[in-house]
Design an enzyme around this catalytic site. Structure first.
Site, PDB file in Angstrom:
ATOM      1  N   ASP A   1       1.166  -0.808   0.048  1.00 39.74           N
ATOM      2  CA  ASP A   1      -0.603   0.241   0.181  1.00 39.74           C
ATOM      3  C   ASP A   1       1.310   0.817   0.068  1.00 39.74           C
ATOM      4  O   ASP A   1       1.871   1.505   0.952  1.00 39.74           O
ATOM      5  CB  ASP A   1      -1.163   0.047   0.818  1.00 39.74           C
ATOM      6  CG  ASP A   1      -1.948   1.176   1.445  1.00 39.74           C
ATOM      7  OD1 ASP A   1      -2.327   1.599   0.407  1.00 39.74           O
ATOM      8  OD2 ASP A   1      -2.728   0.633   2.374  1.00 39.74           O
TER       9      ASP A   1
ATOM     10  N   ASP B   1      -3.356   2.166  -5.851  1.00 43.61           N
ATOM     11  CA  ASP B   1      -2.749   2.393  -5.068  1.00 43.61           C
ATOM     12  C   ASP B   1      -2.066   1.384  -3.710  1.00 43.61           C
ATOM     13  O   ASP B   1      -2.131   1.500  -2.644  1.00 43.61           O
ATOM     14  CB  ASP B   1      -2.605   3.741  -3.719  1.00 43.61           C
ATOM     15  CG  ASP B   1      -4.059   3.789  -3.179  1.00 43.61           C
ATOM     16  OD1 ASP B   1      -4.834   2.661  -3.665  1.00 43.61           O
ATOM     17  OD2 ASP B   1      -3.587   4.680  -2.004  1.00 43.61           O
ATOM     18  N   GLU B   2      -2.787   0.027  -4.579  1.00 45.08           N
ATOM     19  CA  GLU B   2      -2.806  -0.921  -3.326  1.00 45.08           C
ATOM     20  C   GLU B   2      -2.888  -2.157  -3.797  1.00 45.08           C
ATOM     21  O   GLU B   2      -3.134  -2.282  -5.084  1.00 45.08           O
ATOM     22  CB  GLU B   2      -3.576  -1.804  -2.569  1.00 45.08           C
ATOM     23  CG  GLU B   2      -5.286  -1.079  -2.694  1.00 45.08           C
ATOM     24  CD  GLU B   2      -5.983  -1.200  -0.937  1.00 45.08           C
ATOM     25  OE1 GLU B   2      -5.902  -2.275  -0.559  1.00 45.08           O
ATOM     26  OE2 GLU B   2      -7.187  -0.233  -1.114  1.00 45.08           O
TER      27      GLU B   2
END
Length: 407
Positions: free
Chosen positions: A18, A111-112
DNA sequence: TCTGGGGTCCTAGGACCC
DNA sequence: TCTGGGGTCCTAGGACCC
């Protein structure tokens, strides 16, 4: 909790990677004068916080908070719009880097990602070793930081990652899962939002341990059989550990899931002007239909969303006789749904159009896809798509949108 | 100047069919 | 013939996530 290397028998091999304050980090990485300052990415007069630097978070600023409130909490913050091209490029680069470790990569958002490294332990001493390798490469190549949680299941890895933030690694070995989970507040579980948290609290459930020891039938009565079974599994750390790597298109991008395509927009000012609303519906219809065509999809159902000044929101949908990707058909359907609401002088805050029941266009017979009268419009759409590809998205617009500013 | 925009999944009722 | 049960589709709403 962290870091013992070399234990290859432990099933705790799932990484949750993350990025830390991703939108902010990417947006300001080439602006060193902003490093260490409270920065908020988001904005618009009626917008929300998309991402806040850790300095801004110290003032209490959080993602999804209305900008007005963020501004009050942190008047010294620098507010910037999101640098989407850089954000997407950085996300794609991180994904590539993860794929060099193992093909078992599932991007959950820009984003993860979940990464199952069980198969990569021939080349790496331990899952923590993989995590540090990934973190070093993200730092060196993207000049941003990320945090990694490691656990035997997705939800444990994700929760471990929260503990790791910012810029750290936390691993929960398989035999430590229950001790790790049970002291947590139920609201920390993935899928337990504010409403469910309140509901569980009314049953006397505040911690994950409380949840784990609530009799399953009682839990299912309260939240439904499906959610109950799921929550019970989360509380004992026995949820899914499977990672589903997305198929990769020739362009290298992860293929987006294809269940629905939507576009919505909030007006700068609430309005009861029907002409304005229909014009916005045209803009949204054109956007979703274009995306459907680009993806080679047709939709069976058109859904309208309307949010009023008091923030109440309703949806209406209609399933068409023949699936479509034609802008005028989508727009006409959205307008009919809107008219059927029978609004008079009601102030509208937001409208949106969503295509559902998507199918591959080439799997549907042409005469089923297009009624006779649609052919002309479909040709116009294709011509417009070509012009947009060559000259950019403002090259071709319906006449009624020509002089319009965005809402 | 309270509250974005992109989604997914679940539930529940009614229609309709067998 | 006074009433079942399963399955699927459609619609609306809601919770949740990033």
């Amino acid at each position: 909790m962290t870091g013992e290397a070399g234990d290859r028998s432990d099933r705790s091999t799932l990484l949750h990677v993350d990025m830390d304050a991703f939108f902010v980090s990417v947006t300001i990485r080439d602006r060193p004068e902003l490093h260490g300052r409270p920065v908020i990415v988001g904005g618009g007069a009626r917008g929300v916080v998309l991402s806040a630097s850790y300095e801004a978070r110290r003032c209490g600023v959080r993602s999804a908070m209305p900008m007005t409130r963020a501004w009050r909490l942190c008047p010294t913050a620098v507010v910037l719009p999101a640098a989407y091209p850089e954000i997407e490029a950085s996300s794609a680069a991180v994904r590539e880097l993860l794929l060099q470790v193992t093909p078992m990569v599932e991007m959950m958002s820009v984003d993860e990602a979940f990464v199952d490294v069980a198969g990569a332990l021939r080349r790496f001493a331990s899952p923590v070793d993989v995590a540090e390798h990934v973190r070093a490469r993200v730092h060196d190549e993207q000049r941003i930081t990320c945090s990694v949680g490691i656990g035997p299941t997705r939800s444990v890895a994700k929760l471990a990652g929260r503990r790791a933030k910012p810029d750290g690694v936390v691993r929960v070995p398989a035999d430590a899962v229950v001790d790790f989970l049970h002291p947590l507040d139920v609201g920390e579980l993935w899928g337990v939002g504010e409403r469910s948290r309140q509901r569980l609290e009314s049953l006397g459930v505040r911690t994950v341990a409380d949840l784990a020891h609530l009799p399953l039938p009682e839990l299912c009565r309260a939240v439904g059989p499906r959610a109950g079974t799921h929550l019970h599994a989360l509380a004992w750390g026995t949820d899914s550990c499977r990672v589903s790597p997305h198929p990769v298109s020739p362009a290298g991008a992860a293929r987006p899931s294809e269940r629905s395509i939507g576009s919505q927009a909030t007006f700068g000012h609430d309005t009861d002007d029907t002409t304005l609303v229909r014009r916005e519906l045209l803009r949204r219809s054109a956007a979703v239909a274009r995306r459907a065509r680009a993806a080679g999809l047709v939709a069976r159902t058109v859904a309208l969303t309307v949010r009023f000044a008091d923030f109440t929101t309703l949806t209406r949908s209609r399933t068409l006789a023949d699936p479509t990707d034609v802008t005028t058909t989508v727009h006409a359907t959205a307008c009919e749904l809107y008219s059927a609401l029978g609004l008079r002088r009601t102030r509208v805050r937001l409208v949106g159009v969503r295509l559902e029941g998507l199918q591959r266009r080439d799997g549907v017979h042409e005469q089923l896809v297009l009624g006779a009268r649609e052919h002309g419009w479909a040709d116009a759409d294709r011509a417009s798509d070509r012009a947009v590809r060559r000259f950019g998205r403002y090259a071709v617009r319906p006449a009624s949108l020509l002089r319009e500013d965005r809402p």
